[in-house]
Enzyme design. Structure first.
Site, PDB file in Angstrom:
ATOM      1  N   LYS A  91       0.828  -1.213   0.000  1.00  0.00           N
ATOM      2  CA  LYS A  91       0.000   0.000   0.000  1.00  0.00           C
ATOM      3  C   LYS A  91       0.858   1.257   0.000  1.00  0.00           C
ATOM      4  O   LYS A  91       0.500   2.256  -0.621  1.00  0.00           O
ATOM      5  CB  LYS A  91      -0.968  -0.019   1.171  1.00  0.00           C
ATOM      6  CG  LYS A  91      -2.067  -1.029   0.884  1.00  0.00           C
ATOM      7  CD  LYS A  91      -3.196  -1.009   1.869  1.00  0.00           C
ATOM      8  CE  LYS A  91      -4.249  -2.011   1.406  1.00  0.00           C
ATOM      9  NZ  LYS A  91      -4.787  -2.801   2.503  1.00  0.00           N
ATOM     10  N   LYS A  96      -3.525 -10.841  -8.737  1.00  0.00           N
ATOM     11  CA  LYS A  96      -4.828 -11.318  -8.276  1.00  0.00           C
ATOM     12  C   LYS A  96      -5.968 -10.418  -8.751  1.00  0.00           C
ATOM     13  O   LYS A  96      -5.745  -9.262  -9.103  1.00  0.00           O
ATOM     14  CB  LYS A  96      -4.833 -11.419  -6.753  1.00  0.00           C
ATOM     15  CG  LYS A  96      -4.726 -10.084  -6.058  1.00  0.00           C
ATOM     16  CD  LYS A  96      -5.078 -10.186  -4.571  1.00  0.00           C
ATOM     17  CE  LYS A  96      -5.030  -8.816  -3.938  1.00  0.00           C
ATOM     18  NZ  LYS A  96      -5.546  -8.736  -2.606  1.00  0.00           N
ATOM     19  N   LYS A 155     -10.209  -5.026  -6.524  1.00  0.00           N
ATOM     20  CA  LYS A 155     -10.988  -3.840  -6.862  1.00  0.00           C
ATOM     21  C   LYS A 155     -10.123  -2.698  -7.379  1.00  0.00           C
ATOM     22  O   LYS A 155     -10.547  -1.891  -8.173  1.00  0.00           O
ATOM     23  CB  LYS A 155     -11.755  -3.352  -5.625  1.00  0.00           C
ATOM     24  CG  LYS A 155     -13.040  -4.110  -5.424  1.00  0.00           C
ATOM     25  CD  LYS A 155     -13.676  -3.791  -4.090  1.00  0.00           C
ATOM     26  CE  LYS A 155     -13.116  -4.670  -3.002  1.00  0.00           C
ATOM     27  NZ  LYS A 155     -14.049  -5.008  -1.942  1.00  0.00           N
TER      28      LYS A 155
HETATM   29  P1  TYM Z   1     -10.777  -7.658   1.359  1.00  0.00           P
HETATM   30  O1  TYM Z   1     -11.957  -6.778   1.540  1.00  0.00           O
HETATM   31  O2  TYM Z   1      -9.616  -7.172   0.576  1.00  0.00           O
HETATM   32  O3  TYM Z   1     -11.212  -9.026   0.746  1.00  0.00           O
HETATM   33  C1  TYM Z   1     -12.276  -9.752   1.313  1.00  0.00           C
HETATM   34  C2  TYM Z   1     -12.045 -11.229   1.205  1.00  0.00           C
HETATM   35  O4  TYM Z   1     -11.904 -11.617  -0.154  1.00  0.00           O
HETATM   36  C3  TYM Z   1     -10.687 -12.314  -0.337  1.00  0.00           C
HETATM   37  N1  TYM Z   1     -10.128 -12.001  -1.653  1.00  0.00           N
HETATM   38  C4  TYM Z   1      -9.659 -12.931  -2.495  1.00  0.00           C
HETATM   39  N2  TYM Z   1      -9.581 -14.269  -2.383  1.00  0.00           N
HETATM   40  C5  TYM Z   1      -9.072 -14.946  -3.436  1.00  0.00           C
HETATM   41  N3  TYM Z   1      -8.647 -14.343  -4.588  1.00  0.00           N
HETATM   42  C6  TYM Z   1      -8.709 -13.001  -4.727  1.00  0.00           C
HETATM   43  N4  TYM Z   1      -8.316 -12.422  -5.858  1.00  0.00           N
HETATM   44  C7  TYM Z   1      -9.229 -12.232  -3.643  1.00  0.00           C
HETATM   45  N5  TYM Z   1      -9.440 -10.901  -3.456  1.00  0.00           N
HETATM   46  C8  TYM Z   1      -9.980 -10.783  -2.216  1.00  0.00           C
HETATM   47  C9  TYM Z   1      -9.774 -11.830   0.775  1.00  0.00           C
HETATM   48  O5  TYM Z   1      -8.762 -12.769   1.048  1.00  0.00           O
HETATM   49  C10 TYM Z   1     -10.753 -11.674   1.913  1.00  0.00           C
HETATM   50  O6  TYM Z   1     -10.993 -12.921   2.540  1.00  0.00           O
HETATM   51  N6  TYM Z   1      -8.571  -7.355   5.706  1.00  0.00           N
HETATM   52  C11 TYM Z   1      -9.681  -7.965   5.044  1.00  0.00           C
HETATM   53  C12 TYM Z   1     -11.022  -7.664   5.695  1.00  0.00           C
HETATM   54  C13 TYM Z   1     -11.057  -7.974   7.133  1.00  0.00           C
HETATM   55  C14 TYM Z   1     -11.088  -9.254   7.747  1.00  0.00           C
HETATM   56  C15 TYM Z   1     -11.097  -9.029   9.144  1.00  0.00           C
HETATM   57  C16 TYM Z   1     -11.089 -10.549   7.243  1.00  0.00           C
HETATM   58  C17 TYM Z   1     -11.074  -7.066   8.140  1.00  0.00           C
HETATM   59  N7  TYM Z   1     -11.088  -7.697   9.323  1.00  0.00           N
HETATM   60  C18 TYM Z   1     -11.134 -10.086  10.037  1.00  0.00           C
HETATM   61  C19 TYM Z   1     -11.125 -11.600   8.157  1.00  0.00           C
HETATM   62  C20 TYM Z   1     -11.147 -11.359   9.539  1.00  0.00           C
HETATM   63  C21 TYM Z   1      -9.697  -7.438   3.639  1.00  0.00           C
HETATM   64  O7  TYM Z   1      -9.237  -6.387   3.349  1.00  0.00           O
HETATM   65  O8  TYM Z   1     -10.302  -8.191   2.771  1.00  0.00           O
END
Ligand code: TYM
Length: 331
Positions: A111, A194, A197
């Site tokens: 980031k 990957k 967004k």
């Molecule tokens: P975020 O919002 O970036 O993504 C949400 C979930 O989607 C999964 N993901 C993917 N999995 C496989 N391939 C991809 N290309 C891909 N893009 C996204 C992410 O692994 C995630 O599971 N930090 C987290 C949100 C969060 C969270 C938590 C998760 C906040 N607190 C506590 C679990 C427990 C996040 O930014 O995910």
């Protein structure tokens, strides 16, 4: 029964990566575990959304959770900012999280590289808030994609450190989870990393995309000139399309195109057409429900209210005990 926690940041529409990395597991887990699934709106503040965008994005994730099949009668669905106990635990954990380890997190480094003008403290302590999200309900399983593995490791570090500091085995360790045994990484359509967004136009297929939009994006996906010798290794952009096919298409379809590739008879146009149609089949029922649920504001209010109540009950119990352990006591 084991407790499960997971969340998705409210930064826009959900894509196939979110679905296959996280939500598909949420839906299955809700029948077997005590589940808490939330919308990480506090985490989304690191990128400074406007009030209108923030609210709209929270609504979109809530709608898509429900459309994908998360049942608010089975799992607790809530909005992170509705549970202030999480922010309180985050503050306590921050006293015990060190600059060096936070700076070494790969997602922090990514980031910083992507947005050097916005390296704020919230970004640095993002994994601490995530740890608070998980341990506030004493969860042991966290359904996430591969990209969150390091964050889970940090969550265990912070939980264990709290336990050691206060000589109290209070928080359990939580591990990343996927029903397919391995955590998944769904690639994007740009031939690089990957699906995400913020990876540029056309890289992600959204659950809310129309069939026409899906066909257009998939047909534009990056490919090469085709294989020139039998059984040759696939270049990354081609492997990516096969990896998406692995989750949306049948094993026969996958095998069919794999054989064509290995015999050098593949036509990428045919592969993409099939891939687009299989994505459309997978997402259509969700897309149709998205439109219906988004219009039912009363229902959304009810779901969010019920979720907040149940999540606060669980989080409140933890925070009362944590305060006691730390030494905040009433006179
Ligand atoms: P975020 O919002 O970036 O993504 C949400 C979930 O989607 C999964 N993901 C993917 N999995 C496989 N391939 C991809 N290309 C891909 N893009 C996204 C992410 O692994 C995630 O599971 N930090 C987290 C949100 C969060 C969270 C938590 C998760 C906040 N607190 C506590 C679990 C427990 C996040 O930014 O995910």
């Amino acid at each position: 029964m084991e407790t499960v926690v997971s969340g998705i940041r409210s930064t826009g529409n959900l894509h196939l990566g979110n679905y296959y990395g996280a939500i598909q597991n949420f839906v299955k887990m809700q029948y077997e575990y005590n589940c808490f699934f939330f919308i990480a709106d506090l985490h989304s503040l690191t990128t400074h959304p406007t009030p209108e965008n923030l609210h709209g994005n929270v609504k979109q994730v809530l709608v898509e959770y429900l459309a994908a099949g998360i049942d608010p009668e089975k799992a607790t669905i809530y909005i992170q900012s509705d549970v202030p106990e999480i922010s309180e635990l985050y503050l306590y954990l921050n006293m015990n999280a060190y600059l060096g380890e936070l700076e070494r997190s790969t997602s922090f480094k990514d980031k910083v590289r992507a947005n050097p003008e916005n390296v704020n403290a919230g970004l640095l302590t993002y994994p601490v808030l995530m740890a608070a999200d998980i341990i506030i309900h004493k969860a042991t399983k966290v359904p996430v994609g591969k990209d969150q593995e390091q964050h889970l490791e940090m969550a265990r570090t912070f939980a264990n450190r709290f336990n050691r500091l206060y000589k109290n085995e209070y928080f359990p360790e939580a591990f990343a989870f996927n029903f397919s045994a391995n955590l998944v990484k769904i690639p994007g359509l740009d031939g690089k990393g990957k699906m995400g967004k913020s990876e540029g136009e056309g890289n992600a297929v959204y659950l809310s995309d129309s069939p026409e939009a899906i066909r257009k994006k998939v047909m534009r996906a990056v490919t090469d000139g085709g294989p020139t010798s039998e059984n040759q290794e696939k270049p990354v952009e081609i492997q990516n399309l096969f990896d998406i096919m692995k989750v949306v298409s049948s094993t026969e379809t996958l095998k069919h195109f794999d054989n064509l590739y290995n015999n050098c008879q593949i036509r990428y146009g045919d592969l993409k057409k099939q891939l687009a149609e299989d994505i459309i089949i997978a997402t259509t029922p969700i897309r149709e429900r998205i439109n219906d649920i988004a219009n039912d504001v009363d229902y959304l209010r009810k779901v969010a209210g019920l979720g907040a109540e149940k999540a606060r009950e669980s989080a409140g119990k933890t925070i009362r005990e944590v305060r006691e352990i730390i030494g905040f006591r009433r006179f």
